[in-house]
Enzyme design. Structure first.
Site, PDB file in Angstrom:
ATOM      1  N   ASP A  81      -7.152 -44.905 -19.520  1.00  0.00           N
ATOM      2  CA  ASP A  81      -6.967 -44.850 -17.913  1.00  0.00           C
ATOM      3  C   ASP A  81      -5.464 -44.314 -17.562  1.00  0.00           C
ATOM      4  OD1 ASP A  81      -9.420 -46.129 -17.863  1.00  0.00           O
ATOM      5  OD2 ASP A  81      -9.084 -47.571 -16.273  1.00  0.00           O
ATOM      6  N   CYS A 122      -9.534 -51.543 -24.710  1.00  0.00           N
ATOM      7  CA  CYS A 122      -8.936 -51.130 -23.403  1.00  0.00           C
ATOM      8  C   CYS A 122      -9.972 -51.289 -22.361  1.00  0.00           C
ATOM      9  CB  CYS A 122      -8.343 -49.646 -23.660  1.00  0.00           C
ATOM     10  SG  CYS A 122      -6.859 -49.474 -24.510  1.00  0.00           S
ATOM     11  N   ASP A 123      -9.479 -50.583 -21.216  1.00  0.00           N
ATOM     12  CA  ASP A 123      -9.952 -50.946 -19.636  1.00  0.00           C
ATOM     13  C   ASP A 123     -11.544 -50.970 -19.861  1.00  0.00           C
ATOM     14  OD1 ASP A 123      -7.241 -50.526 -19.376  1.00  0.00           O
ATOM     15  OD2 ASP A 123      -7.266 -49.912 -17.222  1.00  0.00           O
ATOM     16  N   LYS A 124     -12.269 -49.986 -20.051  1.00  0.00           N
ATOM     17  CA  LYS A 124     -13.637 -49.911 -19.861  1.00  0.00           C
ATOM     18  C   LYS A 124     -14.422 -50.100 -21.217  1.00  0.00           C
ATOM     19  CE  LYS A 124     -12.317 -48.944 -15.757  1.00  0.00           C
ATOM     20  NZ  LYS A 124     -11.007 -49.034 -16.058  1.00  0.00           N
ATOM     21  N   CYS A 197      -1.870 -51.860 -23.189  1.00  0.00           N
ATOM     22  CA  CYS A 197      -0.558 -52.007 -22.603  1.00  0.00           C
ATOM     23  C   CYS A 197      -0.180 -53.415 -22.397  1.00  0.00           C
ATOM     24  CB  CYS A 197      -0.762 -51.155 -21.141  1.00  0.00           C
ATOM     25  SG  CYS A 197      -0.861 -49.373 -21.613  1.00  0.00           S
ATOM     26  N   GLU A 493      -8.777 -45.149  -9.882  1.00  0.00           N
ATOM     27  CA  GLU A 493      -7.687 -46.407  -9.621  1.00  0.00           C
ATOM     28  C   GLU A 493      -6.501 -45.541  -9.008  1.00  0.00           C
ATOM     29  OE1 GLU A 493      -8.347 -49.176 -13.790  1.00  0.00           O
ATOM     30  OE2 GLU A 493      -6.458 -47.845 -13.540  1.00  0.00           O
ATOM     31  N   SER A 519      -5.161 -50.161 -10.665  1.00  0.00           N
ATOM     32  CA  SER A 519      -4.932 -50.266 -11.955  1.00  0.00           C
ATOM     33  C   SER A 519      -4.611 -51.872 -11.992  1.00  0.00           C
ATOM     34  CB  SER A 519      -3.713 -49.509 -12.397  1.00  0.00           C
ATOM     35  OG  SER A 519      -3.184 -49.859 -13.571  1.00  0.00           O
TER      36      SER A 519
END
EC number: 4.2.1.9
Length: 613
Positions: A81, A122-124, A197, A493, A519
């Site tokens: 992302d 990570c995000d998704k 992150c 985002e 985000s």
């Protein structure tokens, strides 16, 4: 005894062709009839949270084989992302969640796997695999790649940025007081190692939530990717999934299935954790979507109810100066859940992949509860190495002491909560009759009530342009519309607009509202997930420049202060347009893949899932 799903490809004369192909993958004769475990990996060189996962699948596979299973690995896609941020690439991020879930289903069902270990990060990717696990409902264990170490201290524009992270770099880029050399120094420090992150952003929030859902091991959300302690999580996951297979297929113990672990009570506990730790607003989207996959009666009203009674116990970047490594030192997720348990704020009657009841899990792993095992205390001493690397398990540094300060440390107790309400708040009003979300933990209380004139744009790019061109004034409410799941499409985002507002010194002087999302790195008065979105006829599509918008976080309201008669006039005019409920001046290429997602996407209050019926 339940038959193994894989029997149709491994047992009997009719499976001769399939067995021939299995043999060509390295399967041995004595492995036919054993449970086939899908190692669902997500290695890619595009994403720091996944760059170190190439050989991790082998560690899990060795453990599966040693425990009596047959490991077979495949990969999913993984979108970064941060790299996709601020341009057309972000249109693909949220839809990739559905692609990941579908690809896991396709591979697991096509090859009749009996169970799976999901190596996400990570995000998704974690949400996509979570959706798949609840959809398939076969034994599953989650083990993520682990968080990145925080960056080292950097002095720029007269300010010591210590420690740094991705958001430090993005925010600094918008500050005129930061010169190019200083910005380069921050940039070079911000992301020093492999891993997700380092703040309480979406990836780490979701990996922490898998612990509370009961689908991952203690320490999964907070043990650093670089630390040798993380290797044991992968080894244990491989052994454990074979044990779950034996319990389900061999003993007909259905309690080990994902839908019987991640129950409604578990979802409530997971979102209680999110409220307490000030997690990403994206967790709202992802838990709503996962609950639907599992046919679990959990919706936005449940999250709203939690936000009224769960206090905020931690402020981690971007909401404070702590990072995930500090959460780990303070006892990680068991410590936060332990604080909630001591005030009877958790649902009882839940279990995990490892423990038959949550109380036993927290007794063993909550370092503040007085009963924690030596193993737990050892794990939470795992510290950052302070060396730039893309290698996992590359250091074994230890904290000299644990952070058990419940008043001033990283994790507070309820008596010393940052706020009585949770870190996330659901707002409603004429602008968001179906709800909107704000990360209250990231909003200064001086602007919890805010009213100002609308500054309307119809894309993230236009928002960035007016902010950087200094067209946004103190007191403005920036309205970014047609960025929802269908309108974007893809629900981008808005990290760049919020970061640039902060960099311009407007972080406490302006608000930003959108039918898009934010985000996990966003802070400030940023309200997203406005439902219904503009593309679905939401009132946000009728806001005009200069309209007064009023936000009241304490009273949980979001309203457009325009007479109903005027609103109806605008609505009638909208319906007379050739293409109503679409942007007027936006030239954005949209691919077939994105159009397919947009044609089925629901608004954020439903998790932005695809509606097929």
């Amino acid at each position: 005894m339940f038959p193994l799903r894989s029997r149709v490809t491994t047992v009997g004369r009719n499976a001769a062709g399939a067995r021939a192909l299995w043999r060509a993958t390295g399967t041995k004769d004595n492995e036919f009839g054993k449970p086939i475990v899908a190692i669902v990996n997500s290695y890619t060189q595009f994403v720091p949270g996944h760059v170190h996962l190439k050989n991790v699948g082998d560690i899990v596979a060795e453990a599966v084989r040693a425990a009596g299973g047959v490991p077979k690995e495949f990969n999913t896609i993984a979108v970064d992302d941060g790299i996709a941020m601020g341009h057309g690439g972000m249109l693909y991020s949220l839809p990739s969640r559905e692609i990941i879930a579908d690809s896991v289903e396709y591979m697991v069902n096509a090859h009749t796997a009996d169970a799976m270990v999901c190596i996400s990060n990570c995000d998704k990717i974690t949400p996509g695999m979570l959706n798949a696990a609840l959809r398939l409902n076969i034994p599953a264990v989650f083990v993520s790649g682990g968080p990145m170490e925080a960056g080292k201290a950097v002095v720029a524009d007269g300010i010591a940025h210590a420690p740094t992270d991705l958001i430090t770099a993005i925010t600094a880029s918008a500050k005129d007081s930061v010169n190019d050399d200083q910005l380069l120094s921050i940039e070079q420090s911000a992301c020093p190692t492999c891993g997700s992150c380092s703040g309480m952003f979406t990836a780490n929030s979701m990996n922490c939530l898998t612990e509370a859902l009961g689908l991952s091991l203690p320490g999964n959300g907070t043990t650093l990717a670089t630390h040798t302690a993380r290797r044991e999580l992968f080894e244990t996951a491989g052994k454990l999934v074979v044990d779950l297979c034996q319990r389900y297929y061999g003993e007909e113990d259905e309690s080990v299935l994902p839908r019987n672990i991640a129950t409604k009570k578990a979802f409530i506990n997971a979102m209680a954790l999110d409220m307490a730790m000030g997690g990403s607003t994206n967790t709202v989207l992802h838990t709503l979507a996962a609950a639907q996959e599992g046919e679990i009666d959990f919706d936005l009203s449940d999250i709203d109810a939690l936000s009224h009674r769960i206090p905020c116990l931690s402020k981690v970047a971007p909401n404070g100066n702590y990072h995930i490594e500090d959460v780990h030192r303070a006892g990680g997720i068991p410590a936060i859940l332990g604080e909630l348990r001591r005030r009877d704020l958790l649902e009882k009657g839940v279990h995990t992949v490892l423990y038959k009841e949550m109380d036993s899990w927290l007794d063993d792993w909550d370092i503040r509860g007085g009963k924690a095992t030596d193993k737990a205390i050892e794990l939470f001493h795992a510290a950052p190495g302070g060396v730039r690397t893309t290698e996992p398990f590359s250091q074994s540094n230890r904290w000299d002491s644990l952070d058990t300060d419940q008043a001033r440390g990283c994790i507070h107790d309820v008596d010393h909560a940052y706020s009585a309400d949770g870190g996330l708040v659901i707002l409603r009003g004429n602008l968001a009759p179906d709800g909107a979300v704000v990360k209250a933990a990231g909003v200064d209380e001086s602007i919890w009530t805010f009213s100002g004139p609308a500054r309307v744009v119809e894309s993230q790019e236009e928002a960035v342009s007016i902010i950087l061109d200094k067209q946004v004034q103190p007191g403005d409410v920036v309205v970014i519309r047609y960025e929802g799941p269908a309108g974007g499409p893809g629900m981008q985002e808005m990290l760049h607009p919020t970061s640039f507002l902060k960099g311009a010194g407007l972080g406490k002087a302006c608000a930003l509202i959108t039918d898009g999302r934010f985000s996990g790195g966003t802070s400030g008065l940023s309200i997203g997930h406005i439902s219904p979105e503009a593309a679905h006829g939401g009132l946000i599509g009728l806001v005009e420049n200069g309209d007064t918008i009023t936000i009241d976080i304490r009273n949980r309201s979001l309203n457009l202060d325009v007479d109903d008669a005027v609103i109806e006039q605008r609505r009638a005019a909208m319906l007379e347009r050739e293409k109503p409920w679409t942007p007027t001046n936006r030239n954005r290429p949209v691919s077939k893949a994105l159009r397919a997602y947009a044609s089925m996407a629901t608004s954020a209050d439903k998790g932005a899932v695809r509606q097929l019926d």
